[in-house]
Motif scaffolding. Structure first.
Motif, PDB file in Angstrom:
ATOM      1  N   ASP A   1       0.851  -1.190   0.000  1.00  0.00           N
ATOM      2  CA  ASP A   1       0.000   0.000   0.000  1.00  0.00           C
ATOM      3  C   ASP A   1       0.885   1.236   0.000  1.00  0.00           C
ATOM      4  O   ASP A   1       2.114   1.154   0.065  1.00  0.00           O
ATOM      5  N   GLY A   2       0.249   2.404  -0.069  1.00  0.00           N
ATOM      6  CA  GLY A   2       0.997   3.643  -0.164  1.00  0.00           C
ATOM      7  C   GLY A   2       1.862   3.944   1.053  1.00  0.00           C
ATOM      8  O   GLY A   2       2.997   4.408   0.919  1.00  0.00           O
ATOM      9  N   ASP A   3       1.330   3.691   2.247  1.00  0.00           N
ATOM     10  CA  ASP A   3       2.101   3.935   3.463  1.00  0.00           C
ATOM     11  C   ASP A   3       3.350   3.052   3.507  1.00  0.00           C
ATOM     12  O   ASP A   3       4.452   3.523   3.800  1.00  0.00           O
ATOM     13  N   ASP A   4       3.163   1.761   3.218  1.00  0.00           N
ATOM     14  CA  ASP A   4       4.269   0.800   3.197  1.00  0.00           C
ATOM     15  C   ASP A   4       5.289   1.196   2.131  1.00  0.00           C
ATOM     16  O   ASP A   4       6.498   1.093   2.344  1.00  0.00           O
ATOM     17  N   ALA A   5       4.816   1.677   0.992  1.00  0.00           N
ATOM     18  CA  ALA A   5       5.712   2.094  -0.093  1.00  0.00           C
ATOM     19  C   ALA A   5       6.610   3.245   0.352  1.00  0.00           C
ATOM     20  O   ALA A   5       7.817   3.243   0.073  1.00  0.00           O
ATOM     21  N   MET A   6       6.026   4.232   1.044  1.00  0.00           N
ATOM     22  CA  MET A   6       6.822   5.365   1.516  1.00  0.00           C
ATOM     23  C   MET A   6       7.921   4.907   2.467  1.00  0.00           C
ATOM     24  O   MET A   6       9.086   5.282   2.311  1.00  0.00           O
ATOM     25  N   VAL A   7       7.553   4.072   3.435  1.00  0.00           N
ATOM     26  CA  VAL A   7       8.516   3.598   4.433  1.00  0.00           C
ATOM     27  C   VAL A   7       9.635   2.810   3.755  1.00  0.00           C
ATOM     28  O   VAL A   7      10.823   3.063   3.976  1.00  0.00           O
ATOM     29  N   LYS A   8       9.262   1.849   2.914  1.00  0.00           N
ATOM     30  CA  LYS A   8      10.275   0.986   2.300  1.00  0.00           C
ATOM     31  C   LYS A   8      11.154   1.733   1.305  1.00  0.00           C
ATOM     32  O   LYS A   8      12.359   1.496   1.234  1.00  0.00           O
ATOM     33  N   ALA A   9      10.573   2.638   0.537  1.00  0.00           N
ATOM     34  CA  ALA A   9      11.373   3.388  -0.431  1.00  0.00           C
ATOM     35  C   ALA A   9      12.393   4.277   0.281  1.00  0.00           C
ATOM     36  O   ALA A   9      13.554   4.354  -0.135  1.00  0.00           O
ATOM     37  N   LEU A  10      11.979   4.933   1.345  1.00  0.00           N
ATOM     38  CA  LEU A  10      12.910   5.796   2.065  1.00  0.00           C
ATOM     39  C   LEU A  10      13.973   4.989   2.796  1.00  0.00           C
ATOM     40  O   LEU A  10      15.123   5.407   2.903  1.00  0.00           O
ATOM     41  N   GLU A  11      13.596   3.800   3.275  1.00  0.00           N
ATOM     42  CA  GLU A  11      14.541   2.932   3.978  1.00  0.00           C
ATOM     43  C   GLU A  11      15.522   2.271   3.008  1.00  0.00           C
ATOM     44  O   GLU A  11      16.731   2.273   3.239  1.00  0.00           O
ATOM     45  N   LEU A  12      15.016   1.718   1.915  1.00  0.00           N
ATOM     46  CA  LEU A  12      15.840   0.937   0.988  1.00  0.00           C
ATOM     47  C   LEU A  12      16.557   1.785  -0.060  1.00  0.00           C
ATOM     48  O   LEU A  12      17.571   1.351  -0.608  1.00  0.00           O
ATOM     49  N   GLN A  13      16.017   2.958  -0.374  1.00  0.00           N
ATOM     50  CA  GLN A  13      16.563   3.833  -1.409  1.00  0.00           C
ATOM     51  C   GLN A  13      16.855   3.062  -2.710  1.00  0.00           C
ATOM     52  O   GLN A  13      17.986   3.051  -3.206  1.00  0.00           O
ATOM     53  N   PRO A  14      15.831   2.426  -3.283  1.00  0.00           N
ATOM     54  CA  PRO A  14      16.051   1.697  -4.539  1.00  0.00           C
ATOM     55  C   PRO A  14      16.330   2.684  -5.680  1.00  0.00           C
ATOM     56  O   PRO A  14      16.037   3.881  -5.565  1.00  0.00           O
ATOM     57  N   ASP A  15      16.871   2.172  -6.764  1.00  0.00           N
ATOM     58  CA  ASP A  15      17.092   3.004  -7.952  1.00  0.00           C
ATOM     59  C   ASP A  15      15.771   3.307  -8.634  1.00  0.00           C
ATOM     60  O   ASP A  15      15.548   4.414  -9.117  1.00  0.00           O
ATOM     61  N   VAL A  16      14.906   2.283  -8.689  1.00  0.00           N
ATOM     62  CA  VAL A  16      13.623   2.392  -9.388  1.00  0.00           C
ATOM     63  C   VAL A  16      12.523   1.794  -8.509  1.00  0.00           C
ATOM     64  O   VAL A  16      12.720   0.760  -7.879  1.00  0.00           O
ATOM     65  N   VAL A  17      11.357   2.459  -8.513  1.00  0.00           N
ATOM     66  CA  VAL A  17      10.165   1.941  -7.843  1.00  0.00           C
ATOM     67  C   VAL A  17       9.139   1.671  -8.934  1.00  0.00           C
ATOM     68  O   VAL A  17       8.829   2.556  -9.733  1.00  0.00           O
ATOM     69  N   LEU A  18       8.631   0.455  -8.969  1.00  0.00           N
ATOM     70  CA  LEU A  18       7.534   0.087  -9.870  1.00  0.00           C
ATOM     71  C   LEU A  18       6.267   0.256  -9.051  1.00  0.00           C
ATOM     72  O   LEU A  18       6.031  -0.490  -8.110  1.00  0.00           O
ATOM     73  N   MET A  19       5.453   1.271  -9.381  1.00  0.00           N
ATOM     74  CA  MET A  19       4.365   1.737  -8.527  1.00  0.00           C
ATOM     75  C   MET A  19       3.003   1.588  -9.198  1.00  0.00           C
ATOM     76  O   MET A  19       2.761   2.165 -10.251  1.00  0.00           O
ATOM     77  N   ASP A  20       2.111   0.844  -8.540  1.00  0.00           N
ATOM     78  CA  ASP A  20       0.720   0.785  -8.986  1.00  0.00           C
ATOM     79  C   ASP A  20       0.093   2.145  -8.712  1.00  0.00           C
ATOM     80  O   ASP A  20       0.348   2.755  -7.670  1.00  0.00           O
ATOM     81  N   ILE A  21      -0.727   2.628  -9.625  1.00  0.00           N
ATOM     82  CA  ILE A  21      -1.344   3.945  -9.445  1.00  0.00           C
ATOM     83  C   ILE A  21      -2.462   3.907  -8.403  1.00  0.00           C
ATOM     84  O   ILE A  21      -2.655   4.848  -7.651  1.00  0.00           O
ATOM     85  N   ASN A  22      -3.201   2.796  -8.339  1.00  0.00           N
ATOM     86  CA  ASN A  22      -4.323   2.667  -7.397  1.00  0.00           C
ATOM     87  C   ASN A  22      -3.909   1.801  -6.223  1.00  0.00           C
ATOM     88  O   ASN A  22      -3.836   0.583  -6.344  1.00  0.00           O
TER      89      ASN A  22
END
Length: 170
Positions: free
Chosen positions: A37-58
């Motif tokens: 979900d969006g909340d989990d995405a924010m936490v993991k992206a900021l923690e992991l700092q991936p090069d690319v995020v593949l993101m569902d729009i909904n």
């Protein structure tokens, strides 16, 4: 070639696993995490700092558009590929305005999705398989401002909500 680190964000576990299986076929991509979900995405992206995020729009909680805007504000070097089952021109426009580097339909062939992720990692932009330079992307957005932008000119891109929570539930 540098190993590309990818975070997959989608609320459907079977689809996430399918995406992981697709990217596991490319030795130059490492799936470093998944979010549902969006909340989990924010936490993991900021923690992991991936090069690319593949993101569902909904997404549940925070939409993919909102997550994209916030991630780009906090971590501008993270590239975002929006993916959706709803291939509507207005979604493309709002995704790119939010800071996404690419927009793909979920019915894209696996090799096309892999190519898109590599292109974005290299600094290019992609709209449904079409490779664009930054100048071409800016021109694409400019041409659509009259059509889509006027409705949101005084609003934040976060205000564009693709589906209501009830529609998402159904």
């Amino acid at each position: 070639m540098t190993l590309l680190q990818l975070l997959i964000v989608d609320d459907h576990p079977v689809f996430r696993q399918g995406l992981r299986d697709v990217f596991d076929t490319d030795p130059n991509i490492a799936v470093v995490g998944e979010a549902m979900d969006g909340d989990d995405a924010m936490v993991k992206a900021l923690e992991l700092q991936p090069d690319v995020v593949l993101m569902d729009i909904n997404l549940p909680s925070i939409s993919g558009l909102q997550v994209t805007r916030r991630l780009k504000a906090d971590s501008p070097n993270i590239k975002i590929v929006m993916i959706t089952g709803y291939d509507e021109p207005e979604h493309i426009f709002h995704s790119l305005r939010a800071g996404a580097s690419a927009f793909c339909s979920k019915d894209m062939p696996p090799e096309g999705l892999i190519s898109t992720v590599h292109a974005v990692f290299s600094g290019d932009y992609v709209i449904n398989g079409k490779l664009l330079t930054e100048e071409e992307l800016n021109e694409w957005i400019r041409r659509r401002m009259d059509r889509y932008g006027q409705r949101t000119a005084d609003k934040d891109t976060d205000s564009h909500i693709s589906m209501s929570p009830r529609e998402m539930e159904i």
